[in-house]
Design a protein around this motif. Structure first.
Motif, PDB file in Angstrom:
ATOM      1  N   PRO A 184       1.871  -8.489  16.300  1.00 37.63           N
ATOM      2  CA  PRO A 184       1.338  -7.230  16.823  1.00 37.63           C
ATOM      3  C   PRO A 184       0.428  -6.549  15.814  1.00 37.63           C
ATOM      4  CG  PRO A 184       3.645  -6.975  16.189  1.00 37.63           C
ATOM      5  CD  PRO A 184       3.325  -8.425  16.054  1.00 37.63           C
ATOM      6  N   SER A 185      -0.348  -5.625  16.316  1.00 36.26           N
ATOM      7  CA  SER A 185      -1.266  -4.879  15.479  1.00 36.26           C
ATOM      8  C   SER A 185      -0.505  -4.183  14.341  1.00 36.26           C
ATOM      9  CB  SER A 185      -1.968  -3.860  16.370  1.00 36.26           C
ATOM     10  OG  SER A 185      -2.860  -3.118  15.618  1.00 36.26           O
ATOM     11  N   GLY A 186      -1.058  -4.270  13.149  1.00 36.72           N
ATOM     12  CA  GLY A 186      -0.460  -3.582  12.009  1.00 36.72           C
ATOM     13  C   GLY A 186       0.621  -4.364  11.281  1.00 36.72           C
ATOM     14  N   CYS A 187       0.859  -5.626  11.672  1.00 36.45           N
ATOM     15  CA  CYS A 187       1.959  -6.367  11.051  1.00 36.45           C
ATOM     16  C   CYS A 187       1.556  -7.038   9.745  1.00 36.45           C
ATOM     17  CB  CYS A 187       2.549  -7.384  12.022  1.00 36.45           C
ATOM     18  SG  CYS A 187       1.535  -8.844  12.277  1.00 36.45           S
ATOM     19  N   GLY A 188       0.282  -6.969   9.385  1.00 36.19           N
ATOM     20  CA  GLY A 188      -0.131  -7.502   8.086  1.00 36.19           C
ATOM     21  C   GLY A 188      -0.970  -8.764   8.146  1.00 36.19           C
ATOM     22  N   LYS A 189      -1.464  -9.125   9.330  1.00 35.18           N
ATOM     23  CA  LYS A 189      -2.231 -10.356   9.482  1.00 35.18           C
ATOM     24  C   LYS A 189      -3.541 -10.317   8.690  1.00 35.18           C
ATOM     25  CE  LYS A 189      -2.653  -9.834  13.966  1.00 35.18           C
ATOM     26  NZ  LYS A 189      -1.991  -8.519  14.142  1.00 35.18           N
ATOM     27  N   SER A 190      -4.316  -9.250   8.916  1.00 32.08           N
ATOM     28  CA  SER A 190      -5.628  -9.184   8.264  1.00 32.08           C
ATOM     29  C   SER A 190      -5.481  -9.095   6.751  1.00 32.08           C
ATOM     30  CB  SER A 190      -6.422  -7.979   8.776  1.00 32.08           C
ATOM     31  OG  SER A 190      -6.730  -8.159  10.138  1.00 32.08           O
ATOM     32  N   THR A 191      -4.477  -8.371   6.297  1.00 34.47           N
ATOM     33  CA  THR A 191      -4.263  -8.254   4.849  1.00 34.47           C
ATOM     34  C   THR A 191      -3.966  -9.634   4.256  1.00 34.47           C
ATOM     35  OG1 THR A 191      -3.410  -6.027   5.203  1.00 34.47           O
ATOM     36  CG2 THR A 191      -2.930  -7.037   3.086  1.00 34.47           C
ATOM     37  N   PHE A 232       0.872  -1.176   0.000  1.00 27.34           N
ATOM     38  CA  PHE A 232       0.000   0.000   0.000  1.00 27.34           C
ATOM     39  C   PHE A 232       0.903   1.218   0.000  1.00 27.34           C
ATOM     40  CE2 PHE A 232      -2.812  -3.047   2.337  1.00 27.34           C
ATOM     41  CZ  PHE A 232      -3.798  -3.131   1.369  1.00 27.34           C
ATOM     42  N   VAL A 266       3.240  -4.273   3.070  1.00 28.54           N
ATOM     43  CA  VAL A 266       2.676  -4.596   4.386  1.00 28.54           C
ATOM     44  C   VAL A 266       2.585  -6.110   4.570  1.00 28.54           C
ATOM     45  CG1 VAL A 266       1.423  -2.418   4.489  1.00 28.54           C
ATOM     46  CG2 VAL A 266       0.250  -4.462   3.707  1.00 28.54           C
TER      47      VAL A 266
HETATM   48  N1  LIG Z   1      -6.613  -0.808   2.229  1.00 34.96           N
HETATM   49  C1  LIG Z   1      -5.492  -0.326   2.803  1.00 34.96           C
HETATM   50  N2  LIG Z   1      -4.921   0.813   2.353  1.00 34.96           N
HETATM   51  C2  LIG Z   1      -3.788   1.298   2.906  1.00 34.96           C
HETATM   52  N3  LIG Z   1      -3.139   0.717   3.933  1.00 34.96           N
HETATM   53  C3  LIG Z   1      -3.659  -0.419   4.428  1.00 34.96           C
HETATM   54  C4  LIG Z   1      -4.857  -1.000   3.904  1.00 34.96           C
HETATM   55  N4  LIG Z   1      -5.128  -2.130   4.584  1.00 34.96           N
HETATM   56  C5  LIG Z   1      -4.145  -2.244   5.513  1.00 34.96           C
HETATM   57  N5  LIG Z   1      -3.272  -1.234   5.426  1.00 34.96           N
HETATM   58  C6  LIG Z   1      -2.071  -1.052   6.241  1.00 34.96           C
HETATM   59  O1  LIG Z   1      -1.328  -2.256   6.193  1.00 34.96           O
HETATM   60  C7  LIG Z   1      -0.741  -2.533   7.428  1.00 34.96           C
HETATM   61  C8  LIG Z   1      -1.165  -3.918   7.890  1.00 34.96           C
HETATM   62  O2  LIG Z   1      -2.542  -3.894   8.198  1.00 34.96           O
HETATM   63  P1  LIG Z   1      -3.321  -5.174   8.697  1.00 34.96           P
HETATM   64  O3  LIG Z   1      -3.093  -6.287   7.731  1.00 34.96           O
HETATM   65  O4  LIG Z   1      -4.721  -4.772   8.951  1.00 34.96           O
HETATM   66  O5  LIG Z   1      -2.562  -5.502  10.063  1.00 34.96           O
HETATM   67  P2  LIG Z   1      -3.009  -6.412  11.307  1.00 34.96           P
HETATM   68  O6  LIG Z   1      -4.227  -7.177  10.920  1.00 34.96           O
HETATM   69  O7  LIG Z   1      -1.826  -7.284  11.570  1.00 34.96           O
HETATM   70  O8  LIG Z   1      -3.263  -5.484  12.452  1.00 34.96           O
HETATM   71  C9  LIG Z   1      -1.164  -1.432   8.368  1.00 34.96           C
HETATM   72  O9  LIG Z   1      -0.128  -0.488   8.419  1.00 34.96           O
HETATM   73  C10 LIG Z   1      -2.380  -0.862   7.699  1.00 34.96           C
HETATM   74  O10 LIG Z   1      -2.525   0.498   8.026  1.00 34.96           O
END
Ligand SMILES: Nc1ncnc2c1ncn2[C@@H]1O[C@H](COP(=O)(O)OP(=O)(O)O)[C@@H](O)[C@H]1O
Ligand SMILES: [Mg+2]
Length: 374
Positions: free
Chosen positions: A40-47, A16, A21
């Protein structure tokens, strides 16, 4: 084994705004296996999870389901054709449908077969008697169980769960975790569960994939991830840690706790000796003299209790060490609650400590990141 994994992710990445990420993530999950993506939060798990679900498109890498490519740089199977069950923290049930309607929502086939599947799943999550209730009549935990039944009803090949328990209060959570785990195992689906809580990962996972800054830094069964972390940060993710500094000379480092092995670490490198609070051993002071430790325990060093806190199952004892004034924390059985000012002797269990070259120290070499002191 030669068995084809249910899910196989290879070299997945996503950026992104020019920043990766998710960076070169590879994973495989077999049918009946639960893998936790922990970090940790923000490490890319959900993505990562969203790309496997098909609701986000990777910039590179391949995803296979039962050996068949469902996503690569050439094409991508839409989410509805992936046979994937999803569960998120805000797992909104359909408010206008009763419990049976919610669980039956994604089901095809004969009406009688659908009904028996719905009833069976609801019984197994102990929601059978709420089959006619509407979501607003249910507690959070009950809604959660219905959501689980709904996600599992069409027998997905893969369940993707993103922090599914974080909306529940503490006491309820463990019960629902265990019930969820039992049901997932009975159904034999492959599960990827995303969480930032190490306790949850250790409770649920067959395998943990520890993630940091978009990368998987370590994979393994909970026992190994906890007891053989790849680096200081991996150790610190699971508990408080104590860190004792040393400098390597002749593959050894000399400390107030005796010598520690640092095989392959070049002379002059600073190392961190990392030990969890429950692996410090404590002994009484005998008129200024300490215990005679076994070789496995090295040398005892004296510290003065600064503070001791009763935590139920354990006591947390903060020490100020006499040799250099540093602070160490020990976790001891809660029958033991020493008063502030008490001198005690501490030993480091060699089979439980980790020696890591310090980040940024000269001769940082990935191949020497870890050493066994057993
Ligand atoms: N659609 C998006 N556009 C821009 N940045 C994104 C988007 N989705 C996630 N991010 C960024 O990617 C990084 C990883 O996010 P995420 O996968 O949600 O982390 P986690 O689930 O581990 O907390 C974060 O810095 C988040 O801000
Ligand atoms: Mg997330």
């Amino acid at each position: 084994m030669g068995e084809v994994p249910r899910v196989e992710v290879d070299g997945l990445w996503r950026s992104f705004d020019g920043e990766r990420v998710v960076d070169d993530v590879s994973l495989s999950i077999s049918a009946g296996q639960l893998t936790c993506l922990l970090g940790p939060s923000g490490c890319g798990k959900s993505t990562t999870l969203r790309m496997i679900a098909g609701v986000d498109r990777p910039d590179g890498g391949t995803i296979r389901l039962d050996g068949e490519v469902i996503c690569d740089p050439v094409g991508s199977l839409p989410p509805e054709d992936r046979s994937v069950g999803l569960m998120f923290q805000d797992f909104a049930l359909f408010p206008h449908l009763d419990v049976a309607g919610n669980v039956a929502f994604g089901l095809n086939g004969a009406r009688s077969a659908r009904r028996s599947r719905v009833r069976d799943l609801l019984d197994r999550v102990e929601m059978g008697r709420h089959i006619d209730a509407y979501p607003h009549e249910l507690s959070g935990g009950e809604q959660q169980r219905v959501a689980l039944a709904r996600a599992l009803a069409p027998k997905p090949r893969v369940m993707l769960m993103d922090e599914p328990f974080s909306g529940l209060d503490n006491r309820l959570r463990d019960e629902i975790r265990d019930q969820t785990l039992d049901l997932l195992k009975e159904e034999g689906t492959a599960v990827l569960l995303v969480t930032h809580e190490p306790d949850e990962a250790m409770r649920m996972a067959d395998e943990i994939a520890l993630m940091r800054g978009g990368r998987i830094v370590q994979r393994g069964v909970p026992y190994n991830i906890y007891n053989a972390p790849v680096d200081r940060d991996a150790a610190a993710f699971f508990s408080d840690i104590n860190v004792i500094e040393g400098r390597v000379q002749g593959a050894l480092t000399e400390t107030a706790f005796g010598q520690f092995l640092a095989p392959g670490v070049p002379d002059g490198t600073m190392v961190d000796i990392v030990i969890r609070p429950q692996h410090l051993k404590i002994d009484f002071d005998r008129k200024g003299r300490g215990p005679l430790p076994t070789p496995a325990e090295g040398t005892a060093a004296r510290g003065i209790v600064q503070r001791a806190r009763f935590m139920g199952g354990e006591s947390l004892v903060d020490f100020r060490m006499e040799f250099d004034g540093s602070k160490l924390v020990a976790s001891v059985p809660s029958v033991f609650l020493p008063e502030a000012g008490t001198p005690l002797w501490l030993m480091i269990r060699r089979d439980r400590c980790f020696v890591f070259p310090r980040k940024g120290s000269e001769s940082d070499d990935a191949s020497t990141e870890r050493s066994a002191n057993s």
